[in-house]
Design a protein around this motif. Structure first.
Motif, PDB file in Angstrom:
ATOM      1  N   ASN A   1       0.864  -1.182   0.000  1.00 43.19           N
ATOM      2  CA  ASN A   1       0.000   0.000   0.000  1.00 43.19           C
ATOM      3  C   ASN A   1       0.908   1.243   0.000  1.00 43.19           C
ATOM      4  OD1 ASN A   1       0.856   0.362   2.656  1.00 43.19           O
ATOM      5  ND2 ASN A   1      -1.202   0.556   3.515  1.00 43.19           N
ATOM      6  N   ARG A   2       0.389   2.430   0.310  1.00 41.66           N
ATOM      7  CA  ARG A   2       1.197   3.645   0.164  1.00 41.66           C
ATOM      8  C   ARG A   2       1.327   4.412   1.482  1.00 41.66           C
ATOM      9  NH1 ARG A   2       4.750   4.321  -3.257  1.00 41.66           N
ATOM     10  NH2 ARG A   2       4.423   6.566  -3.139  1.00 41.66           N
ATOM     11  N   SER A   3       1.314   3.698   2.597  1.00 46.96           N
ATOM     12  CA  SER A   3       1.380   4.393   3.890  1.00 46.96           C
ATOM     13  C   SER A   3       2.809   4.812   4.244  1.00 46.96           C
ATOM     14  CB  SER A   3       0.803   3.492   4.993  1.00 46.96           C
ATOM     15  OG  SER A   3       1.616   2.352   5.160  1.00 46.96           O
ATOM     16  N   LYS A   4       2.894   5.864   5.041  1.00 46.69           N
ATOM     17  CA  LYS A   4       4.190   6.361   5.505  1.00 46.69           C
ATOM     18  C   LYS A   4       4.483   5.794   6.884  1.00 46.69           C
ATOM     19  CE  LYS A   4       4.447  10.685   2.971  1.00 46.69           C
ATOM     20  NZ  LYS A   4       3.186  10.633   2.188  1.00 46.69           N
ATOM     21  N   HIS A   5       5.765   5.790   7.234  1.00 49.52           N
ATOM     22  CA  HIS A   5       6.180   5.218   8.517  1.00 49.52           C
ATOM     23  C   HIS A   5       7.041   6.214   9.270  1.00 49.52           C
ATOM     24  CE1 HIS A   5       4.693   1.788   6.432  1.00 49.52           C
ATOM     25  NE2 HIS A   5       5.619   1.895   5.511  1.00 49.52           N
ATOM     26  N   PRO A   6       6.910   6.230  10.589  1.00 47.93           N
ATOM     27  CA  PRO A   6       7.547   7.264  11.401  1.00 47.93           C
ATOM     28  C   PRO A   6       9.076   7.366  11.243  1.00 47.93           C
ATOM     29  CG  PRO A   6       6.570   5.532  12.768  1.00 47.93           C
ATOM     30  CD  PRO A   6       6.056   5.345  11.392  1.00 47.93           C
ATOM     31  N   HIS A   7       9.777   6.230  11.187  1.00 48.74           N
ATOM     32  CA  HIS A   7      11.233   6.345  11.218  1.00 48.74           C
ATOM     33  C   HIS A   7      11.907   5.915   9.931  1.00 48.74           C
ATOM     34  CE1 HIS A   7      10.647   7.272  15.368  1.00 48.74           C
ATOM     35  NE2 HIS A   7      10.019   6.128  15.557  1.00 48.74           N
ATOM     36  N   SER A   8      11.168   6.053   8.819  1.00 50.73           N
ATOM     37  CA  SER A   8      11.764   5.628   7.555  1.00 50.73           C
ATOM     38  C   SER A   8      11.201   6.452   6.415  1.00 50.73           C
ATOM     39  CB  SER A   8      11.447   4.142   7.324  1.00 50.73           C
ATOM     40  OG  SER A   8      11.855   3.763   6.032  1.00 50.73           O
ATOM     41  N   ASP A   9      11.999   6.612   5.355  1.00 51.19           N
ATOM     42  CA  ASP A   9      11.511   7.287   4.166  1.00 51.19           C
ATOM     43  C   ASP A   9      10.840   6.309   3.214  1.00 51.19           C
ATOM     44  OD1 ASP A   9      12.240   9.797   4.932  1.00 51.19           O
ATOM     45  OD2 ASP A   9      14.235   9.688   4.003  1.00 51.19           O
ATOM     46  N   CYS A  10      11.028   5.026   3.478  1.00 55.30           N
ATOM     47  CA  CYS A  10      10.430   4.030   2.595  1.00 55.30           C
ATOM     48  C   CYS A  10       8.925   3.976   2.821  1.00 55.30           C
ATOM     49  CB  CYS A  10      11.045   2.659   2.821  1.00 55.30           C
ATOM     50  SG  CYS A  10      12.722   2.570   2.160  1.00 55.30           S
ATOM     51  N   ILE A  11       8.227   3.693   1.731  1.00 56.56           N
ATOM     52  CA  ILE A  11       6.762   3.762   1.761  1.00 56.56           C
ATOM     53  C   ILE A  11       6.148   2.382   1.609  1.00 56.56           C
ATOM     54  CG2 ILE A  11       4.783   4.584   0.374  1.00 56.56           C
ATOM     55  CD1 ILE A  11       5.974   7.223   0.367  1.00 56.56           C
ATOM     56  N   GLY A  12       5.021   2.181   2.284  1.00 57.04           N
ATOM     57  CA  GLY A  12       4.194   1.013   2.035  1.00 57.04           C
ATOM     58  C   GLY A  12       4.365  -0.129   3.008  1.00 57.04           C
ATOM     59  N   THR A  13       3.228  -0.771   3.295  1.00 53.76           N
ATOM     60  CA  THR A  13       3.179  -1.993   4.094  1.00 53.76           C
ATOM     61  C   THR A  13       2.604  -3.089   3.214  1.00 53.76           C
ATOM     62  OG1 THR A  13       2.879  -0.807   6.172  1.00 53.76           O
ATOM     63  CG2 THR A  13       2.040  -3.055   6.101  1.00 53.76           C
ATOM     64  N   ASP A  14       3.116  -4.297   3.368  1.00 52.70           N
ATOM     65  CA  ASP A  14       2.547  -5.440   2.658  1.00 52.70           C
ATOM     66  C   ASP A  14       1.254  -5.828   3.371  1.00 52.70           C
ATOM     67  OD1 ASP A  14       1.814  -7.833   1.513  1.00 52.70           O
ATOM     68  OD2 ASP A  14       3.848  -8.669   1.506  1.00 52.70           O
ATOM     69  N   LEU A  15       0.118  -5.561   2.750  1.00 52.58           N
ATOM     70  CA  LEU A  15      -1.164  -5.838   3.414  1.00 52.58           C
ATOM     71  C   LEU A  15      -1.346  -7.322   3.703  1.00 52.58           C
ATOM     72  CD1 LEU A  15      -3.486  -3.385   1.432  1.00 52.58           C
ATOM     73  CD2 LEU A  15      -2.446  -3.051   3.686  1.00 52.58           C
ATOM     74  N   ASN A  16      -0.684  -8.161   2.930  1.00 55.14           N
ATOM     75  CA  ASN A  16      -0.805  -9.600   3.185  1.00 55.14           C
ATOM     76  C   ASN A  16       0.224 -10.104   4.209  1.00 55.14           C
ATOM     77  OD1 ASN A  16      -2.530 -11.754   2.580  1.00 55.14           O
ATOM     78  ND2 ASN A  16      -1.013 -12.708   1.209  1.00 55.14           N
ATOM     79  N   ARG A  17       0.820  -9.185   4.943  1.00 56.85           N
ATOM     80  CA  ARG A  17       1.643  -9.524   6.115  1.00 56.85           C
ATOM     81  C   ARG A  17       1.148  -8.746   7.337  1.00 56.85           C
ATOM     82  NH1 ARG A  17       2.802 -12.114   2.512  1.00 56.85           N
ATOM     83  NH2 ARG A  17       4.802 -12.883   1.732  1.00 56.85           N
ATOM     84  N   ASN A  18       0.045  -8.031   7.182  1.00 56.71           N
ATOM     85  CA  ASN A  18      -0.413  -7.102   8.215  1.00 56.71           C
ATOM     86  C   ASN A  18      -1.577  -7.631   9.059  1.00 56.71           C
ATOM     87  OD1 ASN A  18      -2.095  -4.027   8.553  1.00 56.71           O
ATOM     88  ND2 ASN A  18      -0.043  -4.346   9.363  1.00 56.71           N
ATOM     89  N   PHE A  19      -2.024  -8.856   8.765  1.00 57.66           N
ATOM     90  CA  PHE A  19      -3.130  -9.423   9.540  1.00 57.66           C
ATOM     91  C   PHE A  19      -2.577 -10.155  10.771  1.00 57.66           C
ATOM     92  CE2 PHE A  19      -5.081  -8.512   5.539  1.00 57.66           C
ATOM     93  CZ  PHE A  19      -6.427  -8.285   5.810  1.00 57.66           C
ATOM     94  N   ASP A  20      -3.473 -10.407  11.709  1.00 60.93           N
ATOM     95  CA  ASP A  20      -3.063 -10.948  13.006  1.00 60.93           C
ATOM     96  C   ASP A  20      -2.999 -12.482  12.988  1.00 60.93           C
ATOM     97  OD1 ASP A  20      -2.340 -11.077  15.609  1.00 60.93           O
ATOM     98  OD2 ASP A  20      -4.197 -10.240  16.425  1.00 60.93           O
ATOM     99  N   ALA A  21      -1.978 -12.999  12.307  1.00 56.67           N
ATOM    100  CA  ALA A  21      -1.768 -14.452  12.266  1.00 56.67           C
ATOM    101  C   ALA A  21      -0.256 -14.667  12.316  1.00 56.67           C
ATOM    102  CB  ALA A  21      -2.356 -15.047  10.988  1.00 56.67           C
ATOM    103  N   ASN A  22       0.254 -14.970  13.506  1.00 58.69           N
ATOM    104  CA  ASN A  22       1.714 -15.043  13.735  1.00 58.69           C
ATOM    105  C   ASN A  22       2.413 -13.824  13.141  1.00 58.69           C
ATOM    106  OD1 ASN A  22       1.000 -17.480  14.743  1.00 58.69           O
ATOM    107  ND2 ASN A  22       2.355 -18.703  13.454  1.00 58.69           N
ATOM    108  N   TRP A  23       1.822 -12.693  13.359  1.00 56.49           N
ATOM    109  CA  TRP A  23       2.244 -11.441  12.731  1.00 56.49           C
ATOM    110  C   TRP A  23       3.754 -11.165  12.875  1.00 56.49           C
ATOM    111  CZ3 TRP A  23       4.201  -6.901  14.977  1.00 56.49           C
ATOM    112  CH2 TRP A  23       4.294  -5.819  14.086  1.00 56.49           C
ATOM    113  N   CYS A  24       4.367 -10.858  11.747  1.00 55.32           N
ATOM    114  CA  CYS A  24       5.769 -10.422  11.671  1.00 55.32           C
ATOM    115  C   CYS A  24       6.785 -11.439  12.196  1.00 55.32           C
ATOM    116  CB  CYS A  24       5.971  -9.071  12.340  1.00 55.32           C
ATOM    117  SG  CYS A  24       7.136  -8.052  11.380  1.00 55.32           S
ATOM    118  N   THR A  25       6.446 -12.707  12.116  1.00 44.95           N
ATOM    119  CA  THR A  25       7.450 -13.741  12.399  1.00 44.95           C
ATOM    120  C   THR A  25       8.184 -14.092  11.101  1.00 44.95           C
ATOM    121  OG1 THR A  25       5.681 -15.364  12.140  1.00 44.95           O
ATOM    122  CG2 THR A  25       6.189 -14.659  14.386  1.00 44.95           C
ATOM    123  N   GLU A  26       8.924 -15.182  11.081  1.00 44.98           N
ATOM    124  CA  GLU A  26       9.729 -15.527   9.902  1.00 44.98           C
ATOM    125  C   GLU A  26       8.897 -15.579   8.616  1.00 44.98           C
ATOM    126  OE1 GLU A  26      11.872 -19.225  10.158  1.00 44.98           O
ATOM    127  OE2 GLU A  26      12.429 -19.082   8.034  1.00 44.98           O
TER     128      GLU A  26
END
Ligand code: ARG
Ligand code: ZN
Length: 395
Positions: A215-240
């Motif tokens: 997507n095109r969201s901004k992040h507080p401590h980075s100039d890079c843009i976007g979150t992978d929406l298919n990694r953003n749901f609550d299922a073992n979120w942000c693990t390997e």
């Protein structure tokens, strides 16, 4: 010689050293990894597809021992995907055989509900980071009532996978067509369709960067843009299998459902979890029919049943359309991918949850020509219909 267009190469690393070179390369020279989704999934002896801007093609190919040119002329393919758009993009004759801009998809949603006032409704489930509306179409058969069971299909989680929204539009059309099976389906189940889950990203692929995924969201401590929406749901979120680094294609976001797009979908499904019995999420490319889990190697409780469903669907696609689809649990079939919408929906209680990867297997990749939309959609629709009819029969 002069290289006049961006190219896509197919490369197979043979040794761990070559894997390292390839991983490095895929994060430099402004290249874009097409397959797999992230450099960390690159392994020996598996095909990697890498998009390279024209002014880096020479550099990159010099660094490689062997490679195959998958796409010579991406400029022409991109032109082909957006052609016919000047004359009359909204004309109905060949509407479903072309790709459509976000504006035209909004227009189409509107026309669908005005043309079918008693069988189609639009529901605003939220808005995107850049405040574009997230519209869900609700399509019903003749015998509709509020307690009726339903199925859900979303398209366009990943911006560059254009065949996905094209499929959603095509599938809705078929629901109003002559198809007897489908009429039977609609009399039993309502259908919720979200044609574009990531409108900001989709828009961006039409205007600025055809290869954008997140997507095109901004992040507080980075100039890079976007979150992978298919990694953003609550299922073992942000693990390997996901990354907490905002510059990566598989960035998981700041917390589960941090993105307005995934939150809107999760909220809607949470509030409809008693009626929604089937969940389908449509992606491309690689031709796969996947079910949970992708967030771990654990087996789903109804694994055998889900396996039988996708196996039958794949067999039907092979028989009727002579095309091969792989099938199985996500983590074992492709790679670990935590935070996916299908796993989340499954854990929430939707026992029949699937992610489809549509055509092709890399011949055109994300730049699938519009002439393939119909066949790709028919194949996927055959799988959706077949699985859904089986599930209905069980009840
Ligand atoms: N290729 C897609 C991705 O990287 C799907 C991977 C399977 N993940 C899933 N949750 N089904 O997001
Ligand atoms: Zn995808």
């Amino acid at each position: 010689h002069l290289i006049y267009s961006d190219q896509v190469l197919s490369i197979i690393a043979k040794t761990p050293a070559e894997v390292d070179i390839l991983r490095n390369m895929s994060t430099q020279h402004e290249t874009v990894l097409w397959q797999p989704a992230s450099a960390r999934h690159i392994k020996p002896d598996t095909e990697v597809h890498l998009y390279i801007p024209k002014h880096h093609v020479q550099n990159v190919t010099d660094l490689l021992k062997t490679h195959l040119v998958l796409l010579q002329d991406t400029q022409e393919l991109i032109a082909m995907q957006t052609r016919n758009h000047t004359s009359d993009p909204r004309s109905s004759e060949t509407f479903y055989e072309r790709y459509h801009s976000l504006e035209d998809i909004y227009y189409w949603i509107n026309r669908t509900i005005t043309d079918n006032p008693d069988r189609a409704k639009v529901i605003l489930i939220g808005s995107s980071y850049e405040k574009r509306p997230l519209y869900v179409l609700k399509l019903s058969g003749r015998k509709s009532n509020d307690a009726k069971k339903a199925m859900w299909i979303d398209c366009g989680i990943h911006a560059r996978e254009w065949i996905s929204p094209a499929f959603c539009l095509w599938f809705c059309l078929k629901y109003y067509g002559e198809n007897v099976e489908v009429t039977q389906l609609l009399d039993t189940l309502d259908l919720y369709v979200l044609p574009v889950m990531n409108p900001d990203g989709y828009k961006y692929t039409w205007t600025t960067n055809r290869m954008w995924r997140k997507n095109r969201s901004k992040h507080p401590h980075s100039d890079c843009i976007g979150t992978d929406l298919n990694r953003n749901f609550d299922a073992n979120w942000c693990t390997e299998g996901a990354s907490d680094y905002p510059c990566e294609e598989i960035y998981c976001g700041q917390f589960p459902e941090s993105e307005p797009e995934s939150r809107a979908v999760a909220n809607f499904l949470r509030s409809h979890k008693d009626t929604v019995k089937l969940y389908f999420s449509i992606h491309s490319y690689s031709q796969m029919l996947l079910f949970p889990y992708s967030c771990s190697y654990e087996q789903a409780q109804n694994h055998d049943e889900l396996l039988a469903l996708v196996q039958e669907a794949a067999q039907n696609i092979r028989r009727y359309y002579r095309n091969q689809y792989k099938y199985g649990a996500g983590a074992k079939t492709i790679y670990l991918a935590p935070g996916g919408s299908d796993d989340w929906a499954y854990k929430m209680g939707i026992e029949y949850s699937f992610t489809f990867e549509l055509q092709d297997r890399g011949t055109y990749g994300f730049l699938l020509p519009p002439s393939y939309i119909t066949k790709a959609s028919k194949e996927a629709a055959l799988a959706v219909k077949g699985i859904t009819l089986r599930v209905i029969q069980k009840k």
